[in-house]
Design a protein around this motif. Structure first.
Motif, short mmCIF file in Angstrom:
data_model
loop_
_atom_site.label_atom_id
_atom_site.label_comp_id
_atom_site.label_asym_id
_atom_site.label_seq_id
_atom_site.Cartn_x
_atom_site.Cartn_y
_atom_site.Cartn_z
N HIS A 182 -0.60 1.63 7.23
CA HIS A 182 -0.72 0.19 7.47
C HIS A 182 -1.81 -0.08 8.49
O HIS A 182 -2.05 0.69 9.41
CB HIS A 182 0.61 -0.43 7.91
N GLY A 248 -0.93 -1.59 3.68
CA GLY A 248 -0.48 -2.93 3.98
C GLY A 248 -1.04 -3.43 5.29
O GLY A 248 -1.76 -2.71 5.99
N GLU A 251 3.15 -4.23 8.28
CA GLU A 251 4.29 -3.32 8.34
C GLU A 251 5.12 -3.54 9.59
O GLU A 251 6.35 -3.41 9.57
CB GLU A 251 3.80 -1.87 8.26
N GLY A 255 6.53 -6.08 6.50
CA GLY A 255 5.72 -5.98 5.29
C GLY A 255 5.90 -7.00 4.19
O GLY A 255 5.59 -6.71 3.03
N ALA A 259 2.71 -4.80 2.01
CA ALA A 259 3.23 -3.75 1.13
C ALA A 259 4.08 -4.31 0.00
O ALA A 259 4.07 -3.76 -1.11
CB ALA A 259 4.04 -2.75 1.95
N ASP A 528 7.01 0.96 5.18
CA ASP A 528 6.70 0.13 4.02
C ASP A 528 7.24 0.72 2.72
O ASP A 528 7.23 0.03 1.68
CB ASP A 528 5.19 -0.05 3.90
#
Length: 582
Positions: A182, A248, A251, A255, A259, A528
């Protein structure tokens, strides 16, 4: 009828033949009572023994759910399958181990840490909240730093700031590998900035560590994966199977915009069960435990549940208060919850059970009593409970690998010093043990309040719509139990006997050392990957960093060791090289 016919044959054969049928019956009916009872008791005993034996077998099967595997299965370090592959692997290793790569990687890490991609709990939707704009700078930085990745791989922006990269493989019949991480970091509070040894976004390098927010959680993972991609692209490598990366950008706030959107896109375009192996951040890295070195990937995650407890009572002037105000009642509820914690337990369902079996088998310096008791727990629930209680009493962090945690983290009530509070609430955070479920936590909270609080106060209880307690006009108020946000059940536990797991762990030993013991473990937090359960059964949370190489994630003086970071890049690159195995 069976008993009767058996005893009938005990008569002298000749006598039985001479007697008429009615006389034989009379002879049978005149037998002593004990001759009736003893066979009956024997029959009952046999039946009970069969039932008990069957129950015990079923119980043991349920207990030993990895009975087809060793207590701590280990798979060998992978080796190059051909001379050409051996040559390529050596070239990649030499490139990553070079001083030139180290200096370049150091600059890559510093540049990434210097961009404060903070995410906040109250972030609005992408496009409506200008605090997301910093991710534009981060994306530009990545594109400039990894030109081959962005020119040769397929890049799909997901919900503006999510990154999905796809490196097409030669063999489309092989399911892809997916590397996760992330881009966002937890905010640095202004009041803590002066406590940092070096400014939190300076990315200062002291000859050992890069210091700064996000250095170890988890820009080292994002940069490490991209460095592995870039290095292999420089060698004109084309993987057999498709290799993907999904990063992502929220997170740290669960998320929902990053994600979750990436996972949804993958399900829609690739389908459920379409990914062979997913590697994300997390796990406990590589640690020395009682004289042996262990890699500790997370094969599962505990569940997550926040319960809001609200107490509503009549208002009034504080000069004529009841014996217990709403705040007082709420405080007693919190006290009752804390006085009734969950018990630690250790079962084969929990990956930490296997962690302990691995340490018992391979740690030379483990206490002999503990070693024997852990090994006995393979077939004994009593021994497993002894281990759980002992470890829980010694180490709070390990305790919560074996039990549901409960922590009252939020409380609110009262608006004026001379007015009785009419509505007060607290929120209790739970991290749910892998053997348990959200419904079990709800039932436990309801039970504690019904047994410890309602007998003391004439209140009604509304627990997720189910009402109990004093519901008459004499009730002085109400207690409400409800969800504070969306709960999350414990994750599925990933297997440790699949080809994907063997390639993953064989790569760990290939890069980190053949003496490293890979021990499946558990995460108390969530990554995630909670959005990716439908995409693969082989989900492993593992940051390839040795103990001491990353420090202080989420707090003052966060940092990452550059030596450990570079070794992590080697791991990612080698796993990609090994991905053609199946």
């Amino acid at each position: 009828m069976q008993l009767k016919s058996q005893n009938y044959t005990l008569l002298r054969q000749g006598e039985a033949d001479d007697l008429p049928q009615s006389a034989a019956r009379r002879r049978w009916n005149r037998r002593p009572i004990w001759q009736w009872i003893v066979p009956g008791l024997l029959a009952v005993t046999v039946v009970l023994a069969l039932v008990i034996t069957r129950a015990k077998v079923e119980k043991d099967v349920k207990w030993d759910h990895h009975s087809n595997l060793p207590a701590c299965p280990q798979y060998p370090a992978l080796k190059a399958a051909s001379s050409d592959r051996e040559k390529l692997e050596k070239e990649v290793k030499d490139a990553i181990d070079s001083d030139k790569f180290f200096e370049k990687s150091l600059k890559n890490m510093q540049g990434a840490v210097q961009i404060p991609t903070e995410s906040f709990d109250d972030m609005g939707p992408v496009g409506n909240d200008t605090r997301w704009d910093i991710f534009k700078d981060f994306h530009k930085y990545l594109e400039e730093t990894f030109p081959l990745v962005y020119s040769k791989l397929e890049f799909t922006p997901i919900n503006t700031y999510g990154i999905l990269l796809e490196w097409k493989g030669k063999d489309t019949s092989l399911k892809p590998y997916l590397f996760m991480g992330h881009q966002d970091v937890v905010p640095v509070l202004k009041v803590t900035e002066s406590r940092w040894k070096y400014p939190p976004y300076s990315a200062y390098y002291d000859g050992r560590f890069v210091w700064g927010r996000g250095a170890s959680d988890c820009k080292n993972v994002v940069i490490g994966v991209l460095e592995a991609f870039e290095t292999l692209l420089e060698k004109n490598f084309i993987p057999e199977r498709t290799i993907m990366a999904g990063f992502g950008f929220d997170e740290e706030i669960s998320g929902p915009q990053g994600a979750q959107f990436i996972a949804r896109h993958l399900e829609e375009t690739k389908g459920k069960g379409s990914i062979d192996l997913i590697i994300d951040e997390g796990g406990l890295g590589i640690k020395d435990i009682n004289g042996a070195t262990f890699a500790l990937p997370g094969l599962g995650e505990k569940g997550y549940f926040d319960a809001r407890i609200t107490v509503e009572t009549a208002g009034g002037h504080s000069s004529v208060p009841p014996d217990h105000t709403g705040i007082g009642i709420l405080s007693q509820i919190i006290s009752a919850i804390e006085a009734n914690p969950y018990e630690p337990d250790l079962t084969p369902v929990n990956p930490y059970y296997t962690t302990l079996q691995c340490t018992a088998q391979y740690s030379p310096d483990m206490d002999s009593w503990l070693r024997k008791t852990i090994q006995k727990a393979l077939s004994s629930k009593k021994a497993a409970k002894t281990v759980a209680d002992y470890i829980a009493s010694q180490d709070i962090s390990q305790r919560y690998l074996m039990q549901t945690s409960q922590a009252t983290d939020l409380i609110s009530g009262g608006v004026k010093i001379n007015a009785l509070p009419e509505k007060v609430y607290a929120v209790v955070n739970h991290r749910i043990a892998v053997e348990s479920r959200v419904k079990d936590v709800r039932a436990n909270l309801k039970s504690v309040i019904e047994s410890k609080i309602l007998p003391k106060f004439p209140l009604s209880l509304d627990a997720w719509g189910e009402v109990s307690g004093n519901t008459s006009a004499s009730s002085v108020g109400q207690i409400f139990l409800e969800n504070f946000d969306e709960p999350l059940e414990p994750s599925p536990v990933s297997p440790f006997d699949t080809d994907a797991y063997k390639i993953f762990t064989g790569t760990i030993k290939q890069v980190m050392g053949e003496d490293v013991i890979v021990a499946p473990s558990l995460m108390t937090g969530n990554t995630d990957t909670k959005f990716y359960w439908n995409l693969s059964k082989n989900i492993y949370r593992f940051a390839p960093v040795r103990d001491g190489g990353r420090e202080n994630a989420h707090t003052v003086d966060e940092r990452i060791g550059m030596k450990e970071h570079v070794e992590g890049v080697r791991f990612y690159a080698q796993l990609i090289l090994n991905s053609d195995r199946s």
